[in-house]
Design a protein around this motif. Sequence first.
Motif, PDB file in Angstrom:
ATOM      1  N   LEU A  47      70.965  62.473  53.100  1.00 35.67           N
ATOM      2  CA  LEU A  47      71.209  62.103  54.491  1.00 35.67           C
ATOM      3  C   LEU A  47      72.366  62.957  55.002  1.00 35.67           C
ATOM      4  N   PHE A  48      72.158  63.693  56.076  1.00 29.02           N
ATOM      5  CA  PHE A  48      73.196  64.580  56.568  1.00 29.02           C
ATOM      6  C   PHE A  48      74.138  63.904  57.562  1.00 29.02           C
ATOM      7  N   SER A  49      73.660  62.899  58.262  1.00 33.13           N
ATOM      8  CA  SER A  49      74.463  62.212  59.265  1.00 33.13           C
ATOM      9  C   SER A  49      73.889  60.816  59.490  1.00 33.13           C
ATOM     10  N   ARG A  76      73.421  59.683  62.238  1.00 30.73           N
ATOM     11  CA  ARG A  76      72.525  59.873  63.390  1.00 30.73           C
ATOM     12  C   ARG A  76      71.072  59.995  62.940  1.00 30.73           C
ATOM     13  N   ASP A  77      70.869  60.472  61.701  1.00 35.59           N
ATOM     14  CA  ASP A  77      69.514  60.629  61.171  1.00 35.59           C
ATOM     15  C   ASP A  77      68.802  59.287  60.978  1.00 35.59           C
ATOM     16  N   CYS A 105      74.485  59.482  49.164  1.00 34.18           N
ATOM     17  CA  CYS A 105      73.582  60.189  50.075  1.00 34.18           C
ATOM     18  C   CYS A 105      74.046  61.620  50.360  1.00 34.18           C
TER      19      CYS A 105
END
Length: 91
Positions: free
Chosen positions: A2-4, A6-7, A23
């Motif tokens: 998970l990069f953010s 927001r995802d 993550c």
Amino acid sequence: MLFSLRDLGCDLSSLVYLNISRCGLKNLDGTNGLSTLTELIADHNLIEDAGACSNIPRIRKISLVRYEFTLWHLKLLNFVFPATKLWIFME
């Protein structure tokens, strides 16, 4: 991975518990949409700045095991949440 946050999407208006451990997150950007969140578990990530937790008005418990808090971080959280009981877990 998970990069953010927001995802995760933007319609999480009733979410009260979120575990995003392991993550690979580098920040907690995207907490604006988590207004009902009371518990955040973000252990074992690569988070460099937990200041975004100040955007979560109902937060009561934050777990950031493997995150290096500085005195500045603790003062910021105390300023943002002065009248609440906030539990911060670190290892």
